[in-house]
Design a protein around this motif. Structure first.
Motif, PDB file in Angstrom:
ATOM      1  N   TRP A  72     -57.758  20.414   2.970  1.00 13.68           N
ATOM      2  CA  TRP A  72     -56.581  19.541   3.061  1.00 13.68           C
ATOM      3  C   TRP A  72     -55.292  20.364   3.018  1.00 13.68           C
ATOM      4  N   LEU A  73     -55.226  21.351   2.141  1.00 10.23           N
ATOM      5  CA  LEU A  73     -54.033  22.207   2.071  1.00 10.23           C
ATOM      6  C   LEU A  73     -53.857  23.027   3.345  1.00 10.23           C
ATOM      7  N   ALA A  74     -54.961  23.504   3.911  1.00  6.18           N
ATOM      8  CA  ALA A  74     -54.880  24.257   5.168  1.00  6.18           C
ATOM      9  C   ALA A  74     -54.367  23.373   6.299  1.00  6.18           C
ATOM     10  N   ALA A  75     -54.769  22.123   6.311  1.00  3.23           N
ATOM     11  CA  ALA A  75     -54.279  21.198   7.333  1.00  3.23           C
ATOM     12  C   ALA A  75     -52.780  20.927   7.166  1.00  3.23           C
ATOM     13  N   GLY A 112     -53.441  28.019  -1.003  1.00  4.04           N
ATOM     14  CA  GLY A 112     -54.605  27.263  -1.462  1.00  4.04           C
ATOM     15  C   GLY A 112     -55.831  28.137  -1.616  1.00  4.04           C
ATOM     16  N   PHE A 113     -56.027  29.088  -0.698  1.00  2.00           N
ATOM     17  CA  PHE A 113     -57.189  29.967  -0.770  1.00  2.00           C
ATOM     18  C   PHE A 113     -57.082  30.906  -1.958  1.00  2.00           C
ATOM     19  N   ARG A 114     -55.880  31.429  -2.203  1.00  2.24           N
ATOM     20  CA  ARG A 114     -55.681  32.296  -3.367  1.00  2.24           C
ATOM     21  C   ARG A 114     -55.938  31.522  -4.661  1.00  2.24           C
ATOM     22  N   HIS A 115     -55.435  30.307  -4.723  1.00  2.00           N
ATOM     23  CA  HIS A 115     -55.657  29.430  -5.883  1.00  2.00           C
ATOM     24  C   HIS A 115     -57.153  29.156  -6.058  1.00  2.00           C
TER      25      HIS A 115
END
Length: 165
Positions: A107-110, A117-120
């Motif tokens: 969802w964050l990537a979209a 988001g990936f780091r998190h």
């Protein structure tokens, strides 16, 4: 349940406790999926997700969808293939928590925030797995005791006493 949601969304959102933020609602959803009928469990999960939604900035239907899917999957697995021992339930809870985290990452990537988001996701991956693995058996035990204490069956107290020793 309201206390656990409040604890989850307030105390565990501050540094350094945010690294070990548990997801109490997903554990409750899985417990209700194994122990309650569809109507009772779904209503409780919808109420819990609405309360959780009021404490977070997640999109309106995201939490409700995730928690209801967790409940429905627990219902289906408990009736078909999953043996309901604490190890398999813990693995199921951790798996569902990871699926929730991955769905949030997608969802964050979209939305264009995939890098953050990936780091998190990577920072919180191991603590999330450990916390959910430790909390699931503990909370399932507490929920079972509460069920036995509030169940209106004359033999429920006998079962509680036998499990005590």
């Amino acid at each position: 349940m309201v206390g656990a949601i409040t604890l989850q969304s307030t105390v565990f959102s501050y540094f350094p406790l945010h690294y070990i933020q548990p997801d109490f609602v997903i554990i409750v959803a899985i417990y209700l999926g194994f122990r309650r009928n569809v109507v009772e469990g779904a209503v409780l999960i919808i109420i819990a997700s609405l309360i959780m939604q009021s404490h977070t900035s997640a999109t309106p239907m995201f939490l409700r969808t995730v928690y209801l899917y967790g409940f429905v999957l627990a219902q289906l697995l408990s009736k078909t293939v999953l043996v309901s021992n604490l190890f398999s339930i813990t693995v199921f809870t951790v798996s569902l928590t990871l699926i929730k985290r991955i769905a949030l990452l997608v969802w964050l990537a979209a939305q264009g925030n995939g890098g953050h988001g990936f780091r998190h996701f990577l920072i919180y991956l191991i603590p999330t797995i450990v916390v959910q693995s430790v909390l699931t058996p503990i909370l399932f035990g507490w929920f079972h005791v509460i069920d036995l204490k509030t169940f209106k069956d004359e033999h429920a107290e006998d079962e509680y006493d036998m499990n005590k020793g």
